[in-house]
Design a protein around this motif. Structure first.
Motif, PDB file in Angstrom:
ATOM      1  N   ASP A 164       0.831  -1.211   0.000  1.00 52.73           N
ATOM      2  CA  ASP A 164       0.000   0.000   0.000  1.00 52.73           C
ATOM      3  C   ASP A 164       0.865   1.260   0.000  1.00 52.73           C
ATOM      4  N   ALA A 165       1.981   1.215   0.741  1.00 51.32           N
ATOM      5  CA  ALA A 165       2.864   2.389   0.793  1.00 51.32           C
ATOM      6  C   ALA A 165       3.453   2.679  -0.580  1.00 51.32           C
ATOM      7  N   GLY A 205       0.502   3.825  -2.964  1.00 55.90           N
ATOM      8  CA  GLY A 205      -0.047   5.137  -2.625  1.00 55.90           C
ATOM      9  C   GLY A 205       0.818   6.290  -3.062  1.00 55.90           C
ATOM     10  N   THR A 206       2.161   6.075  -3.072  1.00 58.38           N
ATOM     11  CA  THR A 206       3.054   7.171  -3.454  1.00 58.38           C
ATOM     12  C   THR A 206       3.429   7.121  -4.936  1.00 58.38           C
ATOM     13  N   TYR A 266      11.100   9.567   7.529  1.00 61.66           N
ATOM     14  CA  TYR A 266      11.855   8.315   7.646  1.00 61.66           C
ATOM     15  C   TYR A 266      13.267   8.510   8.199  1.00 61.66           C
ATOM     16  N   ALA A 268       9.826  10.499  -1.809  1.00 63.79           N
ATOM     17  CA  ALA A 268       8.521  10.252  -1.198  1.00 63.79           C
ATOM     18  C   ALA A 268       8.220   8.756  -1.116  1.00 63.79           C
ATOM     19  N   VAL A 269       8.586   8.002  -2.156  1.00 62.88           N
ATOM     20  CA  VAL A 269       8.333   6.555  -2.145  1.00 62.88           C
ATOM     21  C   VAL A 269       9.211   5.882  -1.088  1.00 62.88           C
ATOM     22  N   ASN A 300      10.414   7.202   1.557  1.00 68.57           N
ATOM     23  CA  ASN A 300       9.894   7.609   2.850  1.00 68.57           C
ATOM     24  C   ASN A 300       8.712   6.745   3.274  1.00 68.57           C
ATOM     25  N   ALA A 301       7.766   6.546   2.366  1.00 71.23           N
ATOM     26  CA  ALA A 301       6.574   5.773   2.686  1.00 71.23           C
ATOM     27  C   ALA A 301       6.925   4.313   2.969  1.00 71.23           C
ATOM     28  N   CYS A 324       9.171   3.906   6.290  1.00 67.42           N
ATOM     29  CA  CYS A 324       8.357   4.077   7.505  1.00 67.42           C
ATOM     30  C   CYS A 324       7.458   2.867   7.737  1.00 67.42           C
ATOM     31  N   ALA A 325       6.903   2.324   6.660  1.00 66.01           N
ATOM     32  CA  ALA A 325       6.033   1.154   6.784  1.00 66.01           C
ATOM     33  C   ALA A 325       6.798  -0.034   7.369  1.00 66.01           C
TER      34      ALA A 325
END
Length: 588
Positions: A160-161, A164-165, A184, A401-402, A404-405, A408-409
C-alpha cells in the motif's frame, strides 16, 4: 611426453564417452556436462543413433577411468550395460545371477542414486506472501533464505505504501524538489547512535558500498581498502574488487589498492578454536597487513566488513576481534565501514544492528534492500562532517517520497509486530535444536548464528572437517522436495544458510528442524547402502576397485580432484563462474 599428458588428463576425467565405434574414452567434465544436456555438435534431444540410443546423452556414464588406456580396455560388465541415464536398472539386472536377492536390492538402491546431483529444475514461482512462495500449481514453499523480504513477502502495508506514493508522485530528477514532510530519516535516526546522523539514500547495496568508499577516500585522502577474505560487498564494476568471493569465482585479477586479511574462522580457518592464541594471531595478521601498506608508501582509506560475516558462511567473529580491527584501522588513519545489508534491522534478535553485538560503532553504515522489504532502496549513514565532503552532490541522495513511505512502513511493522523479540525467541529455539542435530548427525560439523541468521557446516565427518559440498547440495535439493527452501553458501559451498523473513514463526522452525533431521538421516542411510555394497564378496571378486574414487559420496562415483591438472581446474572454474552468476546473495 604428449601421450603421457593425454593419459593423465584422461585418467582424471569424470565421465566416460562411448564413441561411434563403441570404444570408451574420457572427456573434460565441462564438455561432458554440455554434451550430456544435448547442447554439443548440434545434437537434439530425442535424436537417436542406429542402436536406438539418444545421440546427445545416452552415451554418457557417470563413471571414472580405471587409470589405463580407456580405448583399449573394456569396462566391467555391469558398467558397459549402463547404456543411458534411464538404463541404470538394466545394468544392475546384469548382476542378478551373480548376487543374492538381498545383495541385488542393495545394488539397485545404490545405482538408483548414482546420478548427477539432484533435481535442478527451477521452481516457477508466481506469487508470494509473508514467509511463503507459491508455484504455478499453488504449492506453498517455506522460504528460509530470503532476508531481503525483511517483514515478509508482499506485506500489505508495504504494498500500500508503494502504490499510494507511486500512483501520485514519481521521483523527479534535474531539480531540487521539496518532498514535504519526510519522516523516515528521523525515525531511522532513533534506532542509531548519535554520531550516525546523516542519511544518503541509494537504489541498491552495491551503490551504497560505492558511495561509502568514495566518502572514506574524500575524508582520509587515502586510496587503499582493507577487506576480509571470502567477503561479498557488491557486484557492480566499481566495487567487485572489494569482494574476494566474486574475484575468486570469476578469476578476476587483484588490484594493488585492495588488501585482503584472513577471515577469523575458528572452525575452519588457519587458527582454530583449540588454539588459545587464535584470536591474537588473526589480529596480528591484520596488523601485519596494515604495516605492509604503510611501508609500501600507501595510505589506507577504510576497512569494510560485515560485523557478522554472513556471506562467507555466517561466521561470528571472535570476541574483541572487530574491536581491535576498528582501533588499528583508525590508528592508521582509516575509517571503519559496517556492511549491514544482511544483518541489520533486528535480525539478530538481541540487537537491532550486528555492530552493536560486537561492541563497536562504525564511521559509516551501509543498509540494503531490507529497509524497503525488497523495494530498490538502500542507505549510507554517517556523520554530518563526512557527508559534507560531497558538497552539492549531497542532494542527489535525498530520501524520496516513495522511499519515505516504504521505509516508515517497514519500521512500523517491525515495531507493531515485535519481530525483533520474535527473532530472539525463535532464534534461541533454532540454536538449541540445530545443536542437537549437530550432535546426532555425522555430516553436521558446526552450527553458528543467532536470531534468524544461521549457518550449518556440512562435512564428510566431524574429525576431518572436510567440506561436503555434494551433501549440502543434496540436502538443499531434498529440502526443496519437502517444500522448504534453503541455500548452500561459503567458500566450499558446504554451508546451509538459514535467514528467513522476520515473520518466520516457532511453528515454521519446528517444521524446519523436523525436515532437516529427516533429510540428514536419509543422506547417511544412502552412504550406509554404499558401504554395504563395498563389503559384498561377489562384487569384490568380480569387479576391481576403481582408483581415485572418493569415499562416501552419496552414491556419486567421482574422482578426487588434483590441483595440478589444468583441465580439471578449468572445468571447476567454469562451474564456479556459473554458480557465482546465479547466487541468491547477489540481490543486494
Amino acid at each position: 611426453m604428449e601421450e603421457d599428458r593425454d593419459r593423465k588428463k584422461l585418467k582424471r576425467s569424470r565421465f566416460w564417452y562411448r564413441d561411434d565405434a563403441g570404444a570408451y574414452t574420457g572427456m573434460p567434465s565441462d564438455w561432458a556436462r554440455k554434451k550430456a544436456r544435448g547442447r554439443h555438435d548440434g545434437a537434439e534431444q530425442g535424436e537417436q543413433d542406429a542402436e536406438g540410443h539418444g545421440a546427445a546423452h545416452d552415451r554418457f556414464l557417470p563413471l571414472v577411468s580405471d587409470g589405463h588406456d580407456a580405448a583399449a580396455k573394456s569396462l566391467p560388465p555391469l558398467l558397459t550395460r549402463m547404456d543411458s541415464w534411464g538404463g541404470v536398472a538394466g545394468g544392475v539386472a546384469a548382476w542378478r545371477g551373480a548376487l543374492g536377492d538381498e545383495e541385488h536390492e542393495v545394488m539397485a538402491n545404490l545405482f538408483e542414486s548414482c546420478q548427477l546431483q539432484g533435481d535442478r529444475n527451477p521452481l516457477k514461482i508466481v506469487r508470494a506472501s509473508n514467509q511463503y512462495l507459491f508455484d504455478d500449481a499453488d504449492t506453498p514453499y517455506l522460504d528460509c533464505v530470503n532476508s531481503v523480504a525483511h517483514v515478509g513477502h508482499c506485506h500489505p502495508a508495504v504494498v500500500d505504501a508503494v502504490a499510494g506514493t507511486v500512483g501520485s508522485l514519481m521521483n523527479p530528477c534535474g531539480w531540487d524538489f521539496d518532498y514535504g514532510d519526510i519522516r523516515y530519516p528521523k525515525d531511522l535516526q532513533s534506532y542509531l547512535p548519535d554520531s550516525l546522523n546523516t542519511f544518503l539514500f541509494c537504489n541498491s547495496g552495491s551503490e551504497a558500498v560505492d558511495l561509502a568508499v568514495q566518502l572514506a577516500r574524500l575524508y582520509t585522502r587515502g586510496n587503499d581498502v582493507l577487506v576480509v577474505d571470502n567477503a561479498f560487498h557488491g557486484s557492480i564494476d566499481s566495487v567487485h574488487h572489494l569482494s574476494p568471493k566474486v574475484s575468486k569465482a570469476n578469476n578476476i585479477s587483484s588490484v594493488d589498492w585492495v588488501h585482503v586479511i584472513t577471515m577469523p574462522d575458528l572452525y575452519r580457518g588457519p587458527y582454530q578454536g583449540d588454539d588459545p592464541l587464535a584470536v591474537k594471531k588473526y589480529i596480528a595478521n591484520a596488523r601485519d597487513m596494515l604495516d605492509k601498506i604503510r611501508l609500501n608508501g600507501r595510505k589506507i582509506s577504510c576497512f569494510i566488513a560485515e560485523p557478522m560475516l554472513t556471506i562467507p558462511g555466517c561466521i561470528i567473529p571472535p570476541d574483541v576481534w572487530l574491536q581491535d580491527m576498528y582501533k588499528m584501522v583508525r590508528d592508521a588513519g582509516g575509517l571503519c565501514i559496517a556492511d549491514e545489508v544482511q544483518t541489520g534491522l533486528g535480525r539478530l534478535g538481541s540487537h537491532l544492528w550486528s555492530f552493536e553485538a560486537q561492541g563497536v560503532t562504525p564511521d559509516i553504515l551501509i543498509i540494503g534492500k531490507a529497509i524497503g522489504n525488497g523495494y530498490p532502496m538502500a542507505c549510507v549513514v554517517t556523520s554530518s562532517d563526512i557527508a559534507a565532503l560531497l558538497g552539492s552532490r549531497i542532494k542527489e541522495y535525498k530520501c524520496t517520497a516513495v522511499m519515505n513511505a516504504v521505509g516508515c512502513a517497514v519500521l512500523d511493522i517491525l515495531h507493531r509486530d515485535q519481530f525483533m523479540a520474535s527473532a530472539a525467541t525463535v532464534g534461541s529455539f533454532l540454536l538449541t535444536e540445530l545443536s542437537k542435530l549437530r550432535r546426532k548427525h555425522e555430516y553436521i560439523g558446526d552450527v553458528r548464528g543467532r536470531g534468524l541468521l544461521f549457518g550449518v557446516e556440512v562435512v564428510w565427518n566431524k574429525q576431518s572437517k572436510k567440506p561436503a559440498k555434494e551433501i549440502a547440495e543434496q540436502i538443499v535439493n531434498r529440502m526443496k522436495q519437502e517444500n522448504i527452501l534453503l541455500a548452500n553458501e561459503g567458500d566450499h559451498r558446504n554451508i546451509l544458510m538459514i535467514m528467513p523473513p522476520m515473520c518466520f514463526t516457532q511453528e515454521n522452525a519446528v517444521l524446519l528442524i523436523e525436515k532437516l533431521d529427516k533429510v540428514f538421516t536419509e543422506s547417511y542411510s544412502q552412504r550406509f547402502v554404499r558401504d554395504r555394497v563395498t563389503s559384498i564378496p561377489s562384487l569384490n571378486q568380480n569387479v576391481q576397485a576403481i582408483p581415485s574414487v572418493s569415499d562416501g559420496r552419496l552414491g556419486i562415483i567421482q574422482p578426487q580432484e588434483e590441483e595440478d591438472d589444468e583441465l580439471i581446474a578449468a572445468s571447476r572454474d567454469t562451474m564456479d563462474l556459473e554458480y557465482a552468476q546465479h547466487c541468491y546473495h547477489d540481490l543486494d
